[in-house]
Design an enzyme around this catalytic site. Structure first.
Site, PDB file in Angstrom:
ATOM      1  CD  GLU A 242      -1.014  47.067   5.693  1.00  0.00           C
ATOM      2  OE1 GLU A 242      -1.182  46.275   6.767  1.00  0.00           O
ATOM      3  OE2 GLU A 242      -0.119  46.480   4.652  1.00  0.00           O
ATOM      4  CB  CYS A 276      -0.311  48.921  13.195  1.00  0.00           C
ATOM      5  SG  CYS A 276       1.194  48.975  12.051  1.00  0.00           S
TER       6      CYS A 276
HETATM    7  P1  NAD Z   1      -8.354  55.928  12.107  1.00  0.00           P
HETATM    8  O1  NAD Z   1      -9.070  55.049  11.477  1.00  0.00           O
HETATM    9  O2  NAD Z   1      -9.289  56.920  13.063  1.00  0.00           O
HETATM   10  O3  NAD Z   1      -8.011  57.356  11.101  1.00  0.00           O
HETATM   11  C1  NAD Z   1      -7.061  57.093  10.037  1.00  0.00           C
HETATM   12  C2  NAD Z   1      -7.457  57.899   8.909  1.00  0.00           C
HETATM   13  O4  NAD Z   1      -8.593  57.592   8.271  1.00  0.00           O
HETATM   14  C3  NAD Z   1      -7.584  59.355   9.229  1.00  0.00           C
HETATM   15  O5  NAD Z   1      -6.842  60.134   8.154  1.00  0.00           O
HETATM   16  C4  NAD Z   1      -8.895  59.635   9.428  1.00  0.00           C
HETATM   17  O6  NAD Z   1      -9.164  61.266   8.938  1.00  0.00           O
HETATM   18  C5  NAD Z   1      -9.575  59.061   8.372  1.00  0.00           C
HETATM   19  N1  NAD Z   1     -10.935  58.757   8.184  1.00  0.00           N
HETATM   20  C6  NAD Z   1     -11.763  58.807   9.274  1.00  0.00           C
HETATM   21  N2  NAD Z   1     -12.927  58.516   9.036  1.00  0.00           N
HETATM   22  C7  NAD Z   1     -12.872  58.339   7.631  1.00  0.00           C
HETATM   23  C8  NAD Z   1     -14.006  57.787   6.613  1.00  0.00           C
HETATM   24  N3  NAD Z   1     -15.262  57.519   7.022  1.00  0.00           N
HETATM   25  N4  NAD Z   1     -13.437  57.427   5.333  1.00  0.00           N
HETATM   26  C9  NAD Z   1     -12.213  57.493   5.079  1.00  0.00           C
HETATM   27  N5  NAD Z   1     -11.309  57.995   5.944  1.00  0.00           N
HETATM   28  C10 NAD Z   1     -11.619  58.282   7.014  1.00  0.00           C
HETATM   29  O7  NAD Z   1      -7.214  55.733  12.816  1.00  0.00           O
HETATM   30  P2  NAD Z   1      -6.176  56.324  13.605  1.00  0.00           P
HETATM   31  O8  NAD Z   1      -6.672  56.584  15.104  1.00  0.00           O
HETATM   32  O9  NAD Z   1      -5.589  57.511  12.963  1.00  0.00           O
HETATM   33  O10 NAD Z   1      -5.014  55.423  13.641  1.00  0.00           O
HETATM   34  C11 NAD Z   1      -4.761  54.204  14.635  1.00  0.00           C
HETATM   35  C12 NAD Z   1      -5.375  52.837  14.358  1.00  0.00           C
HETATM   36  O11 NAD Z   1      -4.462  52.599  12.915  1.00  0.00           O
HETATM   37  C13 NAD Z   1      -5.013  51.745  15.184  1.00  0.00           C
HETATM   38  O12 NAD Z   1      -6.007  50.985  14.874  1.00  0.00           O
HETATM   39  C14 NAD Z   1      -3.743  51.038  14.523  1.00  0.00           C
HETATM   40  O13 NAD Z   1      -3.554  49.715  14.719  1.00  0.00           O
HETATM   41  C15 NAD Z   1      -3.964  51.397  12.989  1.00  0.00           C
HETATM   42  N6  NAD Z   1      -2.719  51.390  12.189  1.00  0.00           N
HETATM   43  C16 NAD Z   1      -2.470  50.197  11.329  1.00  0.00           C
HETATM   44  C17 NAD Z   1      -1.455  50.127  10.810  1.00  0.00           C
HETATM   45  C18 NAD Z   1      -0.987  48.985   9.875  1.00  0.00           C
HETATM   46  O14 NAD Z   1      -0.064  48.964   8.898  1.00  0.00           O
HETATM   47  N7  NAD Z   1      -1.852  48.043   9.769  1.00  0.00           N
HETATM   48  C19 NAD Z   1      -0.348  51.054  10.681  1.00  0.00           C
HETATM   49  C20 NAD Z   1      -0.556  52.224  11.707  1.00  0.00           C
HETATM   50  C21 NAD Z   1      -1.791  52.320  12.557  1.00  0.00           C
END
Ligand code: NAD
Length: 469
Positions: A242, A276
């Site tokens: 997602e 999101c």
């Molecule tokens: P992010 O991708 O920076 O981080 C999300 C998670 O991934 C964190 O727990 C982080 O520690 C982890 N992470 C970071 N690098 C990683 C790697 N290499 N491998 C695995 N995990 C890793 O996202 P964010 O800034 O926390 O969230 C905001 C984003 O999330 C926005 O783009 C938003 O649109 C999206 N989002 C999507 C939905 C949906 O349902 N589609 C819902 C909420 C947020």
């Protein structure tokens, strides 16, 4: 006497842990465990040991445990809401922290009562074939910082119902809210079926490459989703991704704007735009363009913003300085490119360091970064169109497809446009509403896989066909 909020924080805050600030005030609210890859390995080993007994329970017994978990969350709802309000920033009221905790209860209850029925596919003289779903084993749940508790429950509730154990890795920005939630849910679950490893990106990266997971549920940015696909390739780990969105809304000509102003505004500004599937660019026909701009600007200017624990506030801060910088950059850039900042367009330092005023950007055009990039903040660019065909093309032109919306008092016309939009969900006369029985997921750069409902249960199961005769 300690308050109940302090009690939950006491249970999850670790001496010597990483300091976690209040998003609105910067005050340190607790200390998050510094989880390591070794902690992850140990948690996965415990989860694998605990999972068979959990899977051996009947679906009804696991459902009863999820109902009990929902009741446990309800009993601690106010302190969970206060914690997520402080750590994430969202106000208690409006579509805020209390709604988030209520959704946790709703999703636990709904998944408790859902099942994947065994499907008889063929039943004739030669073949009897049925399709059923078994647990995947251990599910890894990696979450973001915008709706940390709610999205955690979206990932764990179906996984648990299907008989899996789960290891959760919360965002490094909002670990305490998730740890507190899991702590409450664990009051009613067997040991090690649900665990948290609070760590940074390195723990997420290790999860992606780990052999111990049957499935990874990821919610976060598109770039991280792509990294997870690459890292999980060796083990062919199943994925639900997602990812980011940049949802468009199209207001069809002749729509009564006054009737829709609340849904339009909150579709865009829910959680101060850090959602999101929020409305992130609005296309309005030229015949109503200025009306839409003025109506939304008045609403933005009149909606109280401030510290989340103050009951009357409905908008909060950006969660972190990084996101504040993104929003400031995109609005400043739009202004320089000739867009009209009708209200907002600047920080609100008197409220705190991460506050940015609710902003309406008029005369925005496709190609401006404030339109083309996911701004993830309290900003709505409004784009003028003359021909509905152009608006549809504009909506579809980006590599994002989480949600979209069509606004019209003509239901048939709205549906016709909805069918042509490239998005996992298209709402009509609202934006962003979700339901635990209605599948939700993106297309294009917004990812793949469905959450919620029976489809969501299937996504944390392994299909098996049994054929006889
Ligand atoms: P992010 O991708 O920076 O981080 C999300 C998670 O991934 C964190 O727990 C982080 O520690 C982890 N992470 C970071 N690098 C990683 C790697 N290499 N491998 C695995 N995990 C890793 O996202 P964010 O800034 O926390 O969230 C905001 C984003 O999330 C926005 O783009 C938003 O649109 C999206 N989002 C999507 C939905 C949906 O349902 N589609 C819902 C909420 C947020």
């Amino acid at each position: 006497m300690t308050t109940s909020a302090e009690t939950l924080l006491d249970r999850v805050s670790v001496p010597g842990g990483r300091p976690i600030p209040d998003a609105a005030t910067g005050e340190i609210i607790g200390y998050a465990a510094r989880g390591t890859v070794a902690d992850l390995d140990a948690a996965v080993a415990r989860a694998r040991a605990a999972q068979p007994a959990w899977a051996a329970l009947s679906a009804g017994e696991r459902g009863a445990a999820l109902h009990a978990a929902a009741a446990a969350v309800e009993a601690r709802a106010e302190e969970l809401a206060a914690l997520v309000s402080r750590e994430q920033g969202k106000p208690l009221n409006g579509p805020g922290a209390r709604l988030e905790v209520g959704a946790c209860q709703g999703w636990l209850h709904a998944n408790a009562d859902l099942d994947v029925p065994t499907e008889v596919l063929v039943d004739d003289a030669d073949n009897h074939s049925e399709l059923l779903y078994k647990p995947v084993g251990v599910v890894g749940a990696i979450g973001p910082w915008n709706w940390p508790q709610m999205i955690c429950v979206w990932q764990i509730a179906p996984a648990l119902k299907m008989g899996n154990a789960v290891v959760v890795k919360p965002s490094e920005y909002t670990p305490l809210s998730v740890q507190a939630l899991v702590c409450v849910i664990n009051e009613v679950l067997p040991a090690d079926v649900l665990q948290v490893v609070s760590g940074g990106r390195e723990v997420g990266a290790a999860m992606s490459a780990h052999a111990g997971f049957g499935k990874l549920m990821f919610t976060g940015s598109t770039r991280t989703g792509q990294a997870i696909v690459r890292a999980s390739a060796d083990h062919l780990t199943r994925l639900t991704l997602e990812l980011g969105g940049n949802d468009a809304g199209i207001v069809l000509p002749g729509t009564d704007l006054g009737k829709h102003v609340d849904n339009l505004f909150w579709g865009a500004f829910i959680n101060t735009g850090q959602t999101c599937a929020a409305l992130k660019r609005l296309y309005v026909h030229e015949s109503q363009y200025e009306d839409a701009v003025q109506i939304l600007a008045a609403k933005a200017a009149g909606t109280p913003m401030g510290v989340g624990l103050v009951e009357e506030n409905l908008l909060g801060p950006l969660q972190n300085p990084m996101q504040f910088a993104v929003v400031s950059r995109l609005v400043d850039d739009a202004r320089e490119r000739g867009a009209r900042i009708v209200t907002g367009g600047e920080p609100a330092p008197e409220l705190g360091a991460n506050f940015y005023r609710a902003t309406i950007v008029a005369d925005a055009t496709d190609g401006m970064p404030v339109v083309d990039e996911e701004q993830f903040g309290p900003v709505l660019p409004i784009v003028r169109y003359a021909d509905v065909e152009d608006a549809i093309a504009s909506a579809n032109r980006l590599d994002a497809g989480l949600g979209a919306s069509v606004w019209s008092d003509d239901a048939a016309a709205a549906r016709e446009v909805a069918l042509r939009l490239e998005a996992g969900t298209v709402w009509i006369n609202k934006h962003g509403g979700i339901h635990p029985s209605v599948p939700f997921g993106g297309v294009k750069g917004s990812g793949y896989g469905l959450e919620f409902g029976v489809e969501g249960l299937k996504s944390v199961g392994v299909p098996q066909v049994i054929t006889s005769r």
